[in-house]
Design a protein around this motif. Structure first.
Motif, PDB file in Angstrom:
ATOM      1  N   ILE A  43      -5.210  -9.479   1.952  1.00 16.52           N
ATOM      2  CA  ILE A  43      -3.762  -9.394   1.712  1.00 16.52           C
ATOM      3  C   ILE A  43      -3.014 -10.178   2.792  1.00 16.52           C
ATOM      4  CG2 ILE A  43      -1.778  -7.821   1.706  1.00 16.52           C
ATOM      5  CD1 ILE A  43      -3.614  -5.792   0.293  1.00 16.52           C
TER       6      ILE A  43
ATOM      7  N   ASP B 182       1.264  -2.453  -4.783  1.00 20.68           N
ATOM      8  CA  ASP B 182       0.091  -1.576  -4.848  1.00 20.68           C
ATOM      9  C   ASP B 182      -0.746  -2.019  -6.037  1.00 20.68           C
ATOM     10  OD1 ASP B 182      -0.249   1.484  -3.371  1.00 20.68           O
ATOM     11  OD2 ASP B 182      -1.572   1.019  -5.062  1.00 20.68           O
TER      12      ASP B 182
ATOM     13  N   PRO C 160      -5.928   0.352   2.526  1.00 20.60           N
ATOM     14  CA  PRO C 160      -7.214   0.658   3.165  1.00 20.60           C
ATOM     15  C   PRO C 160      -7.668  -0.559   3.995  1.00 20.60           C
ATOM     16  CG  PRO C 160      -7.267   1.195   0.818  1.00 20.60           C
ATOM     17  CD  PRO C 160      -5.990   0.467   1.058  1.00 20.60           C
TER      18      PRO C 160
ATOM     19  N   GLY D 270       0.831  -1.209   0.000  1.00 19.53           N
ATOM     20  CA  GLY D 270       0.000   0.000   0.000  1.00 19.53           C
ATOM     21  C   GLY D 270       0.860   1.252   0.000  1.00 19.53           C
ATOM     22  N   VAL D 271       1.121   1.776  -1.212  1.00 23.61           N
ATOM     23  CA  VAL D 271       2.017   2.933  -1.333  1.00 23.61           C
ATOM     24  C   VAL D 271       1.184   4.223  -1.398  1.00 23.61           C
ATOM     25  CG1 VAL D 271       4.048   3.816  -2.562  1.00 23.61           C
ATOM     26  CG2 VAL D 271       3.553   1.374  -2.598  1.00 23.61           C
ATOM     27  N   GLY D 272       0.400   4.470  -0.343  1.00 26.30           N
ATOM     28  CA  GLY D 272      -0.377   5.710  -0.243  1.00 26.30           C
ATOM     29  C   GLY D 272       0.480   6.766   0.443  1.00 26.30           C
ATOM     30  N   ASN D 273      -0.153   7.681   1.154  1.00 25.95           N
ATOM     31  CA  ASN D 273       0.615   8.734   1.837  1.00 25.95           C
ATOM     32  C   ASN D 273       1.564   8.149   2.871  1.00 25.95           C
ATOM     33  OD1 ASN D 273      -0.492  11.096   0.591  1.00 25.95           O
ATOM     34  ND2 ASN D 273      -2.397  10.660   1.687  1.00 25.95           N
ATOM     35  N   LEU D 274       1.016   7.296   3.734  1.00 29.60           N
ATOM     36  CA  LEU D 274       1.826   6.718   4.811  1.00 29.60           C
ATOM     37  C   LEU D 274       2.894   5.774   4.228  1.00 29.60           C
ATOM     38  CD1 LEU D 274       1.984   6.785   7.847  1.00 29.60           C
ATOM     39  CD2 LEU D 274       0.318   4.919   7.944  1.00 29.60           C
TER      40      LEU D 274
ATOM     41  N   LYS E  89       1.602   3.888  -9.754  1.00 33.23           N
ATOM     42  CA  LYS E  89       2.701   3.597  -8.817  1.00 33.23           C
ATOM     43  C   LYS E  89       3.453   2.319  -9.173  1.00 33.23           C
ATOM     44  CE  LYS E  89       0.149   5.955  -5.215  1.00 33.23           C
ATOM     45  NZ  LYS E  89      -0.951   5.800  -4.255  1.00 33.23           N
TER      46      LYS E  89
HETATM   47  P1  ATP Z   1      -2.842   6.655   3.241  1.00 35.38           P
HETATM   48  O1  ATP Z   1      -3.956   5.870   3.885  1.00 35.38           O
HETATM   49  O2  ATP Z   1      -1.525   5.967   3.399  1.00 35.38           O
HETATM   50  O3  ATP Z   1      -2.829   8.085   3.569  1.00 35.38           O
HETATM   51  P2  ATP Z   1      -4.090   7.202   0.734  1.00 35.38           P
HETATM   52  O4  ATP Z   1      -5.118   7.986   1.411  1.00 35.38           O
HETATM   53  O5  ATP Z   1      -3.242   7.851  -0.312  1.00 35.38           O
HETATM   54  O6  ATP Z   1      -3.063   6.543   1.698  1.00 35.38           O
HETATM   55  P3  ATP Z   1      -5.560   4.699   0.695  1.00 35.38           P
HETATM   56  O7  ATP Z   1      -6.884   4.675   0.046  1.00 35.38           O
HETATM   57  O8  ATP Z   1      -5.491   4.599   2.175  1.00 35.38           O
HETATM   58  O9  ATP Z   1      -4.762   5.938   0.088  1.00 35.38           O
HETATM   59  O10 ATP Z   1      -4.685   3.521   0.093  1.00 35.38           O
HETATM   60  C1  ATP Z   1      -3.354   3.348   0.423  1.00 35.38           C
HETATM   61  C2  ATP Z   1      -2.649   2.711  -0.752  1.00 35.38           C
HETATM   62  O11 ATP Z   1      -3.059   1.343  -0.839  1.00 35.38           O
HETATM   63  C3  ATP Z   1      -2.962   3.359  -2.076  1.00 35.38           C
HETATM   64  O12 ATP Z   1      -1.761   3.620  -2.776  1.00 35.38           O
HETATM   65  C4  ATP Z   1      -3.825   2.323  -2.817  1.00 35.38           C
HETATM   66  O13 ATP Z   1      -3.599   2.345  -4.209  1.00 35.38           O
HETATM   67  C5  ATP Z   1      -3.297   1.033  -2.196  1.00 35.38           C
HETATM   68  N1  ATP Z   1      -4.229  -0.097  -2.278  1.00 35.38           N
HETATM   69  C6  ATP Z   1      -5.578  -0.088  -2.193  1.00 35.38           C
HETATM   70  N2  ATP Z   1      -6.076  -1.336  -2.276  1.00 35.38           N
HETATM   71  C7  ATP Z   1      -5.007  -2.164  -2.389  1.00 35.38           C
HETATM   72  C8  ATP Z   1      -4.844  -3.570  -2.524  1.00 35.38           C
HETATM   73  N3  ATP Z   1      -5.866  -4.400  -2.534  1.00 35.38           N
HETATM   74  N4  ATP Z   1      -3.588  -4.040  -2.633  1.00 35.38           N
HETATM   75  C9  ATP Z   1      -2.514  -3.238  -2.625  1.00 35.38           C
HETATM   76  N5  ATP Z   1      -2.600  -1.903  -2.519  1.00 35.38           N
HETATM   77  C10 ATP Z   1      -3.823  -1.368  -2.403  1.00 35.38           C
END
Ligand code: ATP
Length: 208
Positions: free
Chosen positions: A161, A118, A154, A92-96, A123
């Motif tokens: 996963i 991801d 998420p 999960g390469v989101g913000n965190l 990405k």
């Molecule tokens: P963060 O929660 O880290 O602030 P964000 O708000 O940018 O991140 P989220 O919707 O929380 O985004 O998702 C975090 C990351 O997980 C995103 O880059 C998203 O593409 C990725 N993601 C979502 N579903 C999956 C999945 N099933 N497998 C792998 N990665 C996923």
């Protein structure tokens, strides 16, 4: 120094990295010994607990001398496997997740995020913070001998996963999602919910 790792209480084991980090900084400053009082003030653990913790691995401080820094450091290095890099995957390469890839625990020289996964085509197949990002569909293909995973997906994606990671032989998961994931008994999960931590801090500030 003999130690059966199974006999260290879990609470003591959790403090080992804390002791290690502090002793390492003392060593870098050229200090050769440390008293339990000084240790206690720096790591914010009471000195009775420190003495008890250290006694589990046979390190007994001498009155008026304290503990030998190098001796302890060697011991911690071996115990915490500092000489061996533990490979970590981030899902999960989101913000965190992106922040972790840039940070990559450089100061802890025994852990390294080797790869990330991801679903986002923007990405996948990129390098972020020097770490390759693969599609989650290819998890089984790339994960290899990675032993720990950081989950920053998420909440809804967390359990499916996790099941796949377990099937791949992962030993531990650092779960940053709010989901309470279920794993077999032999898999270790550490759960860190930053939102809850912040909320509880604010509550304490207001009420205590
Ligand atoms: P963060 O929660 O880290 O602030 P964000 O708000 O940018 O991140 P989220 O919707 O929380 O985004 O998702 C975090 C990351 O997980 C995103 O880059 C998203 O593409 C990725 N993601 C979502 N579903 C999956 C999945 N099933 N497998 C792998 N990665 C996923």
């Amino acid at each position: 120094m003999y130690m059966d790792q199974n006999k260290i209480p879990k609470a003591t084991a959790k403090r080992l990295p804390l002791y290690y980090r502090f002793l390492n900084s003392l060593h870098l400053q050229g200090k050769t010994r440390v008293s339990s009082k000084e240790l206690s003030e720096s790591v914010k653990v009471d000195s009775a607990t420190i003495r008890r913790d250290f006694s589990y691995f046979g390190a007994l401080g001498k009155k008026g001398y304290g503990y030998n820094v190098e001796y302890l450091l060697n011991f911690f290095r071996k115990t915490l496997d500092q000489d061996e890099i533990t490979k970590v995957a981030l899902i999960g390469v989101g913000n965190l997740g992106t922040a972790f890839l840039h940070y990559n625990f450089i100061k802890n020289n025994n852990t390294k995020i080797e790869m990330a996964f991801d679903t986002d085509p923007g990405k996948v197949d990129h390098n972020i913070g020097g770490v390759p990002v693969y599609h989650i569909d290819d998890l089984e293909e790339y994960i290899g001998n990675v032993s720990a995973a950081i989950l920053t997906v998420p909440a809804l994606a967390a359990q499916p996963i996790t099941d796949r990671l377990v099937d791949c032989g992962i030993a531990g998961i650092l779960n940053f999602t709010p989901a309470r994931i279920a794993v077999p008994d032999n898999i270790r999960v550490h759960h860190i919910d930053l939102a809850i931590e912040l909320q509880s801090l604010v509550y304490f500030l207001k009420h205590y």
